[in-house]
Design a protein around this motif. Structure first.
Motif, PDB file in Angstrom:
ATOM      1  N   SER A  14       0.824  -1.217   0.000  1.00 41.88           N
ATOM      2  CA  SER A  14       0.000   0.000   0.000  1.00 41.88           C
ATOM      3  C   SER A  14       0.852   1.258   0.000  1.00 41.88           C
ATOM      4  O   SER A  14       0.472   2.280  -0.562  1.00 41.88           O
ATOM      5  N   ALA A  15       2.020   1.163   0.649  1.00 42.46           N
ATOM      6  CA  ALA A  15       2.905   2.323   0.683  1.00 42.46           C
ATOM      7  C   ALA A  15       3.460   2.656  -0.699  1.00 42.46           C
ATOM      8  O   ALA A  15       3.794   3.808  -0.977  1.00 42.46           O
ATOM      9  N   VAL A  41      -3.123   1.412  -6.494  1.00 37.93           N
ATOM     10  CA  VAL A  41      -2.741   0.188  -7.199  1.00 37.93           C
ATOM     11  C   VAL A  41      -2.998  -1.031  -6.320  1.00 37.93           C
ATOM     12  O   VAL A  41      -3.532  -2.051  -6.776  1.00 37.93           O
ATOM     13  N   ALA A  42      -2.627  -0.936  -5.041  1.00 34.42           N
ATOM     14  CA  ALA A  42      -2.842  -2.054  -4.119  1.00 34.42           C
ATOM     15  C   ALA A  42      -4.328  -2.380  -4.000  1.00 34.42           C
ATOM     16  O   ALA A  42      -4.725  -3.553  -3.993  1.00 34.42           O
ATOM     17  N   GLU A  43      -5.161  -1.358  -3.924  1.00 39.43           N
ATOM     18  CA  GLU A  43      -6.603  -1.576  -3.808  1.00 39.43           C
ATOM     19  C   GLU A  43      -7.155  -2.273  -5.050  1.00 39.43           C
ATOM     20  O   GLU A  43      -7.990  -3.180  -4.950  1.00 39.43           O
ATOM     21  N   ARG A  93      -1.934 -10.267   1.159  1.00 36.72           N
ATOM     22  CA  ARG A  93      -1.274  -9.691   2.328  1.00 36.72           C
ATOM     23  C   ARG A  93      -0.705  -8.335   1.953  1.00 36.72           C
ATOM     24  O   ARG A  93      -0.372  -8.088   0.797  1.00 36.72           O
ATOM     25  N   ASP A  94      -0.601  -7.456   2.948  1.00 37.99           N
ATOM     26  CA  ASP A  94       0.004  -6.134   2.744  1.00 37.99           C
ATOM     27  C   ASP A  94       1.353  -6.130   3.435  1.00 37.99           C
ATOM     28  O   ASP A  94       1.429  -6.137   4.667  1.00 37.99           O
ATOM     29  N   PRO A 100      -4.402   6.775   6.227  1.00 35.98           N
ATOM     30  CA  PRO A 100      -4.952   5.522   5.688  1.00 35.98           C
ATOM     31  C   PRO A 100      -5.168   5.538   4.184  1.00 35.98           C
ATOM     32  O   PRO A 100      -5.231   4.474   3.567  1.00 35.98           O
ATOM     33  N   ARG A 101      -5.287   6.702   3.561  1.00 35.62           N
ATOM     34  CA  ARG A 101      -5.479   6.770   2.113  1.00 35.62           C
ATOM     35  C   ARG A 101      -4.205   7.140   1.360  1.00 35.62           C
ATOM     36  O   ARG A 101      -4.201   7.227   0.135  1.00 35.62           O
TER      37      ARG A 101
END
Length: 362
Positions: A131-132, A137-139, A159-160, A169-170
């Motif tokens: 996510s970082a 893209v991760a979503e 997994r993240d 968070p966004r």
């Protein structure tokens, strides 16, 4: 006293000057620049809305670099990757690695955005998103991969491996602080040109450095110490923000030297219309139109986001490129301003003031 009789050489009076036309009076008055500004502001409003809507309203994956480990050459694994590309309406650019450790290293270097580890001859997939690296893209991958797994008979576990901080968070806080540095950077230069018009060229550069350092410190202190939105590597983040503000401020100063009172137009175009939407801060670059994704990395907003993003989430893997971009804009802007400083509307006369007639007579 004798009145002078102004006559033409032939003894005739010169013809009277033609009356000034309405158009000529209009051009000389304040209405002409006001009308031009009305048209420019209307166009700027439309372009501003259009550029942000085009890049951010409906982000679409175009080229997502991913790492693959394991049985990617098996029929089921190959079908899964092909199905994922179709589901995303994009080519998933696959980079194969011999081990998960090597793939994780690529994530840390920001070469790839996720890892597909295919196990049991492709019957199971472990998807490690980051996510970082890019929350958008991760979503997308988190939503698409399980659906494709059902269609191809592959069990998918997500997994993240590098999540965002709790206060962000966004993943937008870095974009916001970079945006603040860019805007305040050139607004500060505008205010110096209005309220401190008499600064010499060297003084103007020095005061731009001063408000950049102080402004960068204020942004970092409020976001980290006061709000707790981001846990920043404080000194590095502060200096990135300060360099961003200085590059932005000197870019306006350069344009002010070249274009005078219309300097805001190219500054707004480079920094706001083009730079911010393509910076990768609000929408990750694989979801941007490909040309903007490339151009954005060469502009101060994109360079600032890239440098800050790496400093916060990928410590120890900082790249030199975004710093070169920011330093390049700052140095070129300073060089242009200094070379043509006589054209800049600011400055002051260095000659001593002339004595008044009474003082001279004394």
């Amino acid at each position: 006293m004798h009145e002078t009789d102004e006559t033409a050489p032939g003894g005739q009076s010169p013809p009277p000057a033609p009356p000034e036309t309405t158009w000529a009076r209009f051009r000389k008055g304040p209405w002409w620049p006001a009308c031009v500004l009305v048209l420019i502001l209307a166009a700027a409003a439309g372009l501003f809305a259009g550029s942000y809507t085009y890049t951010m309203a409906n982000p679409t994956p175009r080229n997502v670099p991913t790492a693959v480990v394991g049985g990617y050459d098996q029929a089921r694994g190959n079908a899964f990757l092909t199905g994922l590309g179709k589901a995303l309406d994009a080519s998933v650019r696959v980079h194969t690695y011999d081990s998960r450790a090597a793939a994780l290293g690529a994530v840390e270097n920001q070469s790839v955005f996720a890892i597909f580890e295919l196990r049991d001859e492709g019957r199971r997939v472990v998807l490690d998103v980051s996510s970082a690296s890019g929350s958008s893209v991760a979503e997308l991958l988190e939503q698409a991969a399980p659906a494709v797994g059902k269609e191809t008979g592959v069990a998918v576990t997500v997994r993240d491996v590098n999540p965002l901080q709790d206060g962000d968070p966004r993943g937008l806080a870095i974009f916001y602080i970079s945006l603040a540095a860019v805007i305040i950077g050139f607004v500060g230069a505008i205010q110096l040109s209005v309220h401190a018009r008499g600064l010499t060229p060297m003084e103007r550069i020095a005061f731009t450095v001063a408000y950049s350092l102080l402004g960068g410190f204020a942004i970092a202190a409020i976001v980290d110490w006061l709000l707790g939105a981001l846990d920043l590597p404080f000194v590095e983040s502060w200096l990135i923000l300060a360099l961003t503000m200085f590059a932005s401020g000197m870019t306006f100063t350069m344009f002010n030297t070249l274009f005078g009172r219309w300097a805001m137009l190219p500054t707004w175009g480079v920094m706001i219309l083009l730079g911010n939407p393509s910076s990768g801060g609000a929408v990750s670059w694989p979801l941007l139109p490909s040309a903007l994704g490339v151009i954005g990395q060469w502009l101060p907003p994109g360079a600032s986001v890239n440098a800050q993003h790496t400093a916060v989430y990928f410590a120890g893997h900082q790249h030199v490129f975004p710093f070169l971009v920011l330093a390049g804009w700052a140095l070129v802007s300073c060089a242009v301003f200094w070379t043509w400083r006589h054209r800049h509307p600011g400055g002051r006369d260095k000659k001593p003031p002339e004595l008044a007639p009474d003082a001279a007579a004394a």
